[in-house]
Design an enzyme around this catalytic site. Structure first.
Site, PDB file in Angstrom:
ATOM      1  N   ASP A 130      -0.427  -8.656  20.300  1.00  0.00           N
ATOM      2  CA  ASP A 130      -0.619  -8.369  19.246  1.00  0.00           C
ATOM      3  C   ASP A 130      -1.476  -6.540  19.209  1.00  0.00           C
ATOM      4  O   ASP A 130      -3.146  -7.204  20.094  1.00  0.00           O
ATOM      5  CB  ASP A 130      -1.559  -9.177  17.961  1.00  0.00           C
ATOM      6  CG  ASP A 130      -1.910  -8.826  16.748  1.00  0.00           C
ATOM      7  OD1 ASP A 130      -1.097  -7.116  16.757  1.00  0.00           O
ATOM      8  OD2 ASP A 130      -2.570  -9.403  16.209  1.00  0.00           O
ATOM      9  N   CYS A 149      -9.125 -11.431   7.342  1.00  0.00           N
ATOM     10  CA  CYS A 149      -8.521 -11.816   8.116  1.00  0.00           C
ATOM     11  C   CYS A 149      -9.135 -12.574   9.912  1.00  0.00           C
ATOM     12  O   CYS A 149      -7.651 -12.964  10.372  1.00  0.00           O
ATOM     13  CB  CYS A 149      -6.868 -11.268   8.343  1.00  0.00           C
ATOM     14  SG  CYS A 149      -6.536 -11.081   6.329  1.00  0.00           S
ATOM     15  N   HIS A 195      -6.610 -11.957  14.573  1.00  0.00           N
ATOM     16  CA  HIS A 195      -6.687 -12.282  13.206  1.00  0.00           C
ATOM     17  C   HIS A 195      -5.833 -13.436  12.689  1.00  0.00           C
ATOM     18  O   HIS A 195      -4.916 -14.520  13.814  1.00  0.00           O
ATOM     19  CB  HIS A 195      -5.525 -10.845  12.820  1.00  0.00           C
ATOM     20  CG  HIS A 195      -4.700 -10.408  12.009  1.00  0.00           C
ATOM     21  ND1 HIS A 195      -4.458 -11.257  10.847  1.00  0.00           N
ATOM     22  CD2 HIS A 195      -5.447  -9.637  10.667  1.00  0.00           C
ATOM     23  CE1 HIS A 195      -4.299 -10.475   9.318  1.00  0.00           C
ATOM     24  NE2 HIS A 195      -4.969  -9.839   9.928  1.00  0.00           N
ATOM     25  N   GLN A 255      -3.375  -3.227  15.931  1.00  0.00           N
ATOM     26  CA  GLN A 255      -4.517  -2.189  16.320  1.00  0.00           C
ATOM     27  C   GLN A 255      -4.389  -1.415  17.670  1.00  0.00           C
ATOM     28  O   GLN A 255      -5.444  -0.462  17.389  1.00  0.00           O
ATOM     29  CB  GLN A 255      -5.864  -3.197  16.120  1.00  0.00           C
ATOM     30  CG  GLN A 255      -6.415  -4.144  14.892  1.00  0.00           C
ATOM     31  CD  GLN A 255      -6.040  -2.942  14.117  1.00  0.00           C
ATOM     32  OE1 GLN A 255      -6.555  -1.863  13.386  1.00  0.00           O
ATOM     33  NE2 GLN A 255      -6.086  -3.331  12.236  1.00  0.00           N
TER      34      GLN A 255
HETATM   35  N1  C6P Z   1      -4.796  -5.730   9.537  1.00  0.00           N
HETATM   36  C1  C6P Z   1      -6.818  -5.878   8.371  1.00  0.00           C
HETATM   37  O1  C6P Z   1      -7.373  -4.842   7.548  1.00  0.00           O
HETATM   38  P1  C6P Z   1       0.711  -6.758   8.541  1.00  0.00           P
HETATM   39  O2  C6P Z   1      -0.387  -7.244   7.978  1.00  0.00           O
HETATM   40  O3  C6P Z   1       1.313  -8.035   8.949  1.00  0.00           O
HETATM   41  O4  C6P Z   1       0.755  -5.672   8.863  1.00  0.00           O
HETATM   42  O5  C6P Z   1      -0.835  -7.452  10.015  1.00  0.00           O
HETATM   43  C2  C6P Z   1      -1.598  -8.009  10.344  1.00  0.00           C
HETATM   44  C3  C6P Z   1      -2.484  -8.177  11.727  1.00  0.00           C
HETATM   45  C4  C6P Z   1      -1.965  -8.530  12.814  1.00  0.00           C
HETATM   46  N2  C6P Z   1      -3.248  -8.240  13.796  1.00  0.00           N
HETATM   47  C5  C6P Z   1      -4.052  -7.431  13.539  1.00  0.00           C
HETATM   48  C6  C6P Z   1      -5.584  -7.453  14.980  1.00  0.00           C
HETATM   49  C7  C6P Z   1      -3.935  -6.668  12.467  1.00  0.00           C
HETATM   50  O6  C6P Z   1      -5.714  -6.126  12.574  1.00  0.00           O
HETATM   51  C8  C6P Z   1      -3.380  -7.432  11.486  1.00  0.00           C
HETATM   52  C9  C6P Z   1      -3.984  -6.476  10.078  1.00  0.00           C
HETATM   53  C10 C6P Z   1      -5.564  -5.656   8.531  1.00  0.00           C
HETATM   54  O7  C6P Z   1      -7.643  -5.117   9.928  1.00  0.00           O
HETATM   55  C11 C6P Z   1      -4.448  -6.298   7.651  1.00  0.00           C
HETATM   56  S1  C6P Z   1      -5.112  -8.249   7.451  1.00  0.00           S
END
Ligand code: C6P
Length: 400
Positions: free
Chosen positions: A194, A358, A117, A197
Site C-alpha cells: 500500500d 482510518c 489503514h 503515503q
Molecule cells: N488516507 C488519510 O488522511 P484513498 O482514500 O482510496 O485515496 O486512500 C486510502 C488509503 C490507503 N492507504 C493509506 C496508507 C492511506 O493513507 C489511505 C488514505 C487518507 O490518511 C484518507 S483516510
C-alpha cells in the site's frame, strides 16, 4: 518551494493565511494540472477505445500515454502492468477479490500489519470471511515500528499474501518493505504494497522493491480525486480473473460464453477516468520537473523540522518519535482532546487532521481517542511549521 503554483494556498481561512498541513489526506493541485484538465474537457473530450473519430483517438492516445507515464514513474516493466482504478481503496478491494478467487482457499493465511489503514484491513477481512481464510497481524514493537521477528514467524506454508503499508498514514514511519518482500519471496509468498503515503514522498521503484502488487491514489500526489493505480506483475495479473464485468474488459460477449480482454483492460470495466489520467500525467510531469530527489530531500528535512519544533513544546507527545518518517507526524497534547486542539488550530487558519485517520486498530493500541496529524507536501515551508507551532501554543494556553 513552488507554493506560487498553487492558487489555493493564497486563500484565507477564518481571516488567517491558510496553512495547509493535511497533505496525507489529499494534496492541493498545481495550476498546470487544473489547466490541463480544463483543456482536456474543452478541446478533446470524447470516450476512449471506442470511436474511429478524431477526438476519440486523441483521448485514447492521452490515456495510454498517461498509463506509460505511470509505468515509468514507478519503474514498471510495461504499461500492461498498470491498471487504472478509483483510488488506493479500489485497487486493494479489486486485488482482494481477484486474488481471493484465484489463489485463496479455506485455511490459507493473509498477513497485514497493526499499522494499516482500514483500506488495507477490511478488504482482506472480507476475503477471509468469503473463503474461510485467516487474517494474521504483524505486531508493533514499543517504538511503534514493525516487529520483524514476529513477521518472520508469521510466514508459513499457509501464507498466500502479505499486504503492508510502505509508509504509515498515522505514524509516518517507513516500513522495511524491500526486506519484507525478500523474506516473503524466499517462501514463495506474494506481497502487495500500500504505497498511498510513499509514492508522494519517496522514489518508489517496483522492480527494485520486487513487490508483486502496489497501489496508490492520484489525489495524494497533486493529481485529481477519483483515480488510482493498481500495479501488478504481468505474470500475476495474467492469472487473476477480472473483479468487475462490463464494457471495455471483454474481448467477445455472447450468452453462451464471454471472453476477456488483454491486460490491463480486463481489469478496467466501463468508461475509465481519461480526464483524470491526463491530470495525473501532468501531476507526475510536474513532480519530475521539480526533481524527485530534490523533493524527497526537502520534505525529509521539513518533516524533521516539524517533529523537532513540535517536540520542543511542553506536554506534546510525538508518536514514533525519532523514527525516520515520510512527511507525516502524529502528536497529542497531554490532557487535551485532539478534536479541541484541532478546532482551535483551524480557527487560526491551520489545517491538520484529527481523529483515528482510518486506522482504528493502531489508535486503539496507542490508547488515545485520536491524534493530531500534520503532514507536509513540496509546497510547505518552515514558515508553515512555525505558524502551526505558534497556533498550537496559543491553543494550549486557551485550553489549559
Ligand atoms: N488516507 C488519510 O488522511 P484513498 O482514500 O482510496 O485515496 O486512500 C486510502 C488509503 C490507503 N492507504 C493509506 C496508507 C492511506 O493513507 C489511505 C488514505 C487518507 O490518511 C484518507 S483516510
Amino acid at each position: 518551494m513552488y507554493e506560487q503554483d498553487f492558487d489555493i494556498l493564497r486563500e484565507q481561512v477564518h481571516g488567517h493565511r491558510l496553512v495547509y498541513l493535511d497533505n496525507a489526506a489529499t494534496t492541493q493541485k498545481p495550476k498546470v494540472v487544473l489547466d490541463a484538465m480544463t483543456e482536456a474537457y474543452t478541446t478533446w473530450n470524447a470516450n476512449i477505445h471506442r470511436g474511429v473519430h478524431h477526438l476519440s483517438q486523441v483521448a485514447t492516445q492521452h490515456h495510454e500515454q498517461a498509463r506509460q507515464r505511470v509505468a515509468d514513474f514507478i519503474g514498471a516493466k510495461s504499461s500492461k502492468e498498470i491498471v487504472f482504478t478509483k483510488g488506493t481503496t479500489d485497487s486493494i478491494n479489486m486485488l482482494a477479490f481477484s486474488l481471493g478467487e484465484a489463489m485463496v482457499k479455506e485455511g490459507d493465511e493473509i498477513v497485514v500489519s497493526y499499522m494499516e489503514h482500514h483500506s488495507n484491513i477490511v478488504p482482506w477481512q472480507m476475503l477471509c470471511d468469503r473463503k474461510k481464510a485467516v487474517l494474521k497481524v504483524i505486531p508493533l514493537r514499543e517504538d511503534l515500528t514493525l516487529d520483524m521477528e514476529a513477521y518472520k514467524a508469521l510466514l508459513t506454508d499457509k501464507t498466500r499474501l502479505v499486504s503492508v503499508a510502505h509508509v504509515s498514514n498515522v505514524l509516518g514511519v517507513i516500513n522495511p518493505v524491500k526486506e519484507m518482500i525478500a523474506l516473503a519471496h524466499a517462501r514463495g509468498i506474494l506481497v502487495a504494497v500500500d504505497a498511498a503515503q510513499s509514492v508522494p514522498h519517496l522514489r518508489v521503484d517496483v522492480q527494485d522493491l520486487d513487490c508483486d502488487f502496489l497501489s496508490f491514489s492520484a489525489h495524494k500526489i497533486y493529481g485529481p480525486t477519483g483515480l488510482g493505480v493498481l500495479y501488478g506483475k504481468e505474470e500475476w495479473l495474467d492469472q487473476l480473473p477480472p473483479a468487475e464485468g462490463g464494457g471495455e474488459m471483454i474481448e467477445h460477449v455472447s450468452f453462451d460464453k464471454t471472453t476477456y480482454n488483454t491486460l490491463p483492460y480486463k481489469f478496467e470495466a466501463g468508461t475509465p477516468d481519461f480526464i483524470g489520467s491526463f491530470g495525473l500525467q501532468k501531476a507526475l510531469d510536474y513532480v519530475e520537473m521539480a526533481g524527485r530527489d530534490k523533493i524527497e530531500k526537502y520534505e525529509a528535512e521539513l518533516t524533521v523540522y516539524l517533529e523537532n519544533q513540535l517536540a520542543s513544546i511542553p506536554n506534546v507527545i510525538i508518536y514514533a518519535a525519532g523514527q525516520r518518517k515520510a512527511g507525516v507526524v502524529s502528536f497529542n497534547v497531554e490532557h487535551l482532546h485532539p478534536f479541541d486542539v484541532g478546532t482551535l488550530l483551524d480557527q487560526q487558519g491551520v489545517a491538520v487532521r484529527t481523529g483515528h485517520h482510518c486506522a482504528e486498530p493502531l489508535i486503539d493500541k496507542l490508547q488515545v481517542p485520536g491524534t493530531l496529524r500534520a503532514s507536509v507536501a513540496m509546497y510547505n515551508t518552515k514558515e508553515d511549521i512555525d505558524a502551526l507551532v505558534a497556533a498550537l501554543k496559543k491553543a494550549i494556553m486557551m485550553l489549559s
